[in-house]
Design an enzyme around this catalytic site. Sequence first.
Site, PDB file in Angstrom:
ATOM      1  N   TRP A  35       0.849  -1.200   0.000  1.00 56.02           N
ATOM      2  CA  TRP A  35       0.000   0.000   0.000  1.00 56.02           C
ATOM      3  C   TRP A  35       0.881   1.244   0.000  1.00 56.02           C
ATOM      4  O   TRP A  35       1.964   1.254   0.614  1.00 56.02           O
ATOM      5  CB  TRP A  35      -0.889   0.037   1.241  1.00 56.02           C
ATOM      6  N   LEU A  36       0.366   2.283  -0.656  1.00 52.31           N
ATOM      7  CA  LEU A  36       1.156   3.503  -0.834  1.00 52.31           C
ATOM      8  C   LEU A  36       1.559   4.174   0.483  1.00 52.31           C
ATOM      9  O   LEU A  36       2.742   4.307   0.787  1.00 52.31           O
ATOM     10  CB  LEU A  36       0.378   4.481  -1.730  1.00 52.31           C
ATOM     11  N   ASP A  38       1.207   3.192   3.518  1.00 51.38           N
ATOM     12  CA  ASP A  38       1.851   2.252   4.450  1.00 51.38           C
ATOM     13  C   ASP A  38       3.350   2.207   4.180  1.00 51.38           C
ATOM     14  O   ASP A  38       4.168   2.326   5.106  1.00 51.38           O
ATOM     15  CB  ASP A  38       1.280   0.838   4.300  1.00 51.38           C
ATOM     16  N   TYR A  82      -3.504 -14.705  -5.629  1.00 49.01           N
ATOM     17  CA  TYR A  82      -4.094 -13.368  -5.474  1.00 49.01           C
ATOM     18  C   TYR A  82      -4.883 -12.939  -6.699  1.00 49.01           C
ATOM     19  O   TYR A  82      -5.195 -11.767  -6.860  1.00 49.01           O
ATOM     20  CB  TYR A  82      -2.991 -12.346  -5.154  1.00 49.01           C
ATOM     21  N   GLN A 108      -3.625   7.233  -2.946  1.00 48.20           N
ATOM     22  CA  GLN A 108      -3.770   7.356  -1.483  1.00 48.20           C
ATOM     23  C   GLN A 108      -3.060   8.640  -1.061  1.00 48.20           C
ATOM     24  O   GLN A 108      -2.364   9.247  -1.884  1.00 48.20           O
ATOM     25  CB  GLN A 108      -3.130   6.130  -0.805  1.00 48.20           C
ATOM     26  N   ASP A 169     -10.719   5.011   5.089  1.00 50.60           N
ATOM     27  CA  ASP A 169     -11.820   4.127   4.697  1.00 50.60           C
ATOM     28  C   ASP A 169     -13.244   4.509   5.122  1.00 50.60           C
ATOM     29  O   ASP A 169     -13.949   5.169   4.400  1.00 50.60           O
ATOM     30  CB  ASP A 169     -11.503   2.715   5.183  1.00 50.60           C
ATOM     31  N   ARG A 214     -14.300  -4.028  12.150  1.00 51.69           N
ATOM     32  CA  ARG A 214     -14.149  -3.651  10.736  1.00 51.69           C
ATOM     33  C   ARG A 214     -15.358  -2.819  10.301  1.00 51.69           C
ATOM     34  O   ARG A 214     -16.239  -2.538  11.096  1.00 51.69           O
ATOM     35  CB  ARG A 214     -14.068  -4.913   9.865  1.00 51.69           C
ATOM     36  N   TYR A 367     -12.716   0.386  13.513  1.00 54.06           N
ATOM     37  CA  TYR A 367     -11.856   0.810  12.407  1.00 54.06           C
ATOM     38  C   TYR A 367     -11.571   2.317  12.429  1.00 54.06           C
ATOM     39  O   TYR A 367     -11.006   2.814  13.387  1.00 54.06           O
ATOM     40  CB  TYR A 367     -12.546   0.370  11.113  1.00 54.06           C
ATOM     41  N   TRP A 368     -11.971   3.063  11.409  1.00 58.85           N
ATOM     42  CA  TRP A 368     -11.671   4.507  11.375  1.00 58.85           C
ATOM     43  C   TRP A 368     -12.798   5.334  11.996  1.00 58.85           C
ATOM     44  O   TRP A 368     -12.945   6.508  11.707  1.00 58.85           O
ATOM     45  CB  TRP A 368     -11.401   4.948   9.932  1.00 58.85           C
ATOM     46  N   GLU A 411      -2.987  -2.879  14.663  1.00 63.55           N
ATOM     47  CA  GLU A 411      -3.352  -1.900  13.628  1.00 63.55           C
ATOM     48  C   GLU A 411      -3.951  -0.651  14.270  1.00 63.55           C
ATOM     49  O   GLU A 411      -3.653   0.463  13.860  1.00 63.55           O
ATOM     50  CB  GLU A 411      -4.364  -2.583  12.693  1.00 63.55           C
TER      51      GLU A 411
HETATM   52  C1  2M8 Z   1      -7.010   0.084   5.011  1.00 64.15           C
HETATM   53  O1  2M8 Z   1      -7.513   0.199   3.694  1.00 64.15           O
HETATM   54  C2  2M8 Z   1      -7.712  -0.956   2.873  1.00 64.15           C
HETATM   55  C3  2M8 Z   1      -8.173  -0.497   1.499  1.00 64.15           C
HETATM   56  O2  2M8 Z   1      -7.217   0.311   0.905  1.00 64.15           O
HETATM   57  C4  2M8 Z   1      -8.737  -1.901   3.445  1.00 64.15           C
HETATM   58  O3  2M8 Z   1      -9.658  -1.463   4.133  1.00 64.15           O
HETATM   59  O4  2M8 Z   1      -8.643  -3.084   3.179  1.00 64.15           O
HETATM   60  C5  2M8 Z   1      -6.796   1.525   5.535  1.00 64.15           C
HETATM   61  O5  2M8 Z   1      -6.543   1.502   6.917  1.00 64.15           O
HETATM   62  C6  2M8 Z   1      -5.652   2.190   4.782  1.00 64.15           C
HETATM   63  O6  2M8 Z   1      -5.324   3.416   5.370  1.00 64.15           O
HETATM   64  C7  2M8 Z   1      -4.410   1.308   4.763  1.00 64.15           C
HETATM   65  O7  2M8 Z   1      -3.460   1.888   3.923  1.00 64.15           O
HETATM   66  C8  2M8 Z   1      -4.710  -0.120   4.304  1.00 64.15           C
HETATM   67  C9  2M8 Z   1      -3.526  -1.056   4.495  1.00 64.15           C
HETATM   68  O8  2M8 Z   1      -3.002  -0.960   5.793  1.00 64.15           O
HETATM   69  O9  2M8 Z   1      -5.810  -0.648   5.039  1.00 64.15           O
END
Ligand code: 2M8
Length: 439
Positions: A35-36, A38, A82, A108, A169, A214, A367-368, A411
């Site tokens: 991921w970007l 990350d 995958y 991102q 998210d 989630r 989550y967020w 996380e």
């Molecule tokens: C989460 O996002 C991904 C989709 O891109 C997911 O929900 O599966 C977010 O927390 C995002 O900020 C993060 O970059 C990614 C990977 O850790 O997970």
Amino acid sequence: MHNSEKIIEQATAVLNANDHGYYTIPAANLYPHQWLWDSCFIAIGLRHLDIERAKIEILSLLRGQWKNGMIPHMIFTPGRAYKRDHNIWRSWVSPYAPEGVFTSGITQPPLLAEAIVRIGEKMTLLDRREWYRQVWRPLLAYHQWLYTDRDPHAEGLVLQIHPWETGLDNTPPWMSELHEHLLPWWIRGMQKTHTTGIMGLFRRDTRFVPANQRYSNIDAMALYDAQRRLRRKVYDIDKVLDHSLFAIEDLAFNSILVRANEHLLEIARSIRGHVPSDLLQRIDLTRASLEELWDPYTEQYYPRDFVTHKLITVPSIETLLPLYAGTVSKERAALLVKSIENEHVFGPGFPVPSVPLNTPWFNPERYWQGPVWFNTNWLIADGLRRYGYKDHAEALIEGSLELVQNGHFNEYFNPISGAPLGAANFSWTAALTIDWLKR
Ligand code: 2M8
């Protein structure tokens, strides 16, 4: 052994376990790709351990760059295992997608320049210049793409087309918009008939993390449906905007862009890189336009709908990110700091919750929508320090480090109890712990 040495050792073990050679996955099982943002946060930690490896983490992101300059938010791990993930995105439908790698079709938050500069900080002047020269063209192309593709009216603010582009998210401002304007009839139907539970059977994420941590089934369906619509438009921004799909000038994204632009200019100065004058103008405009996201009534910043220009007045962690941008006035910064001090808003036992406690969206485990995240804490601590709130920044870092004292680099965390949540052994939690302990 001193406790911080032990924690660094444990955090390093997490990064090693998630290391795929030239990139680091966020966590095993749940996030098996690159991921970007990350990788940017991970590189910021890695620079203390192995500068060459930190550089490779960034260079590996650049292999996914699209021909139009976009850096995609995900680069997929290859292999038949995958195939399903590759197929969800089908990056090959776009003529701009790179050959030989499968990626997503969105971006991102632009943390790239930050990571490049942080790695550069650890080098001699000579090595730094060489490093900057190595990444200059792709970095410049990325910032140019952000404006040409995502600021079509030359307003200075760039727009995002999917909540995943914010990295936050299911963050409330985006989810409230999605529910109001973009839920297709079949999802609304399932919501009415209480049959969204079916979605649970198809979800991979809830096999690894308890469902209440989630996003909900309805949100999961809405996110995937929005993604599918983008794919149908082959990730072409004109087509996406023509059909008025989602378009939000996100506060977090634009705050990060303001800072990324500063870094870009610093890199340019260091290597005498040429920044085209139209980009320079746009950079100035972004700084000024961020202020249009201020709401004088609630005295906060918010994301804005791209089409209607209406602020989406739903508070979230985004509210605080103008501190990281560093361009907002001292007076406005002070108001943001006040909300971090307030235990009923952004200042519970373990700061900073991803949604303020005094709003209906707050949920300490979801989550967020409430939990504490290390990456946003890192951005906010950095902003606090630069505005002169050194003690606040230290308290925030200490509060975060307390969460990983027992060696659980999860996380996210419950902001009230401090309990670890989400995926275990999460890379950016480990990397930013290292960065803070080595500061
Ligand atoms: C989460 O996002 C991904 C989709 O891109 C997911 O929900 O599966 C977010 O927390 C995002 O900020 C993060 O970059 C990614 C990977 O850790 O997970």
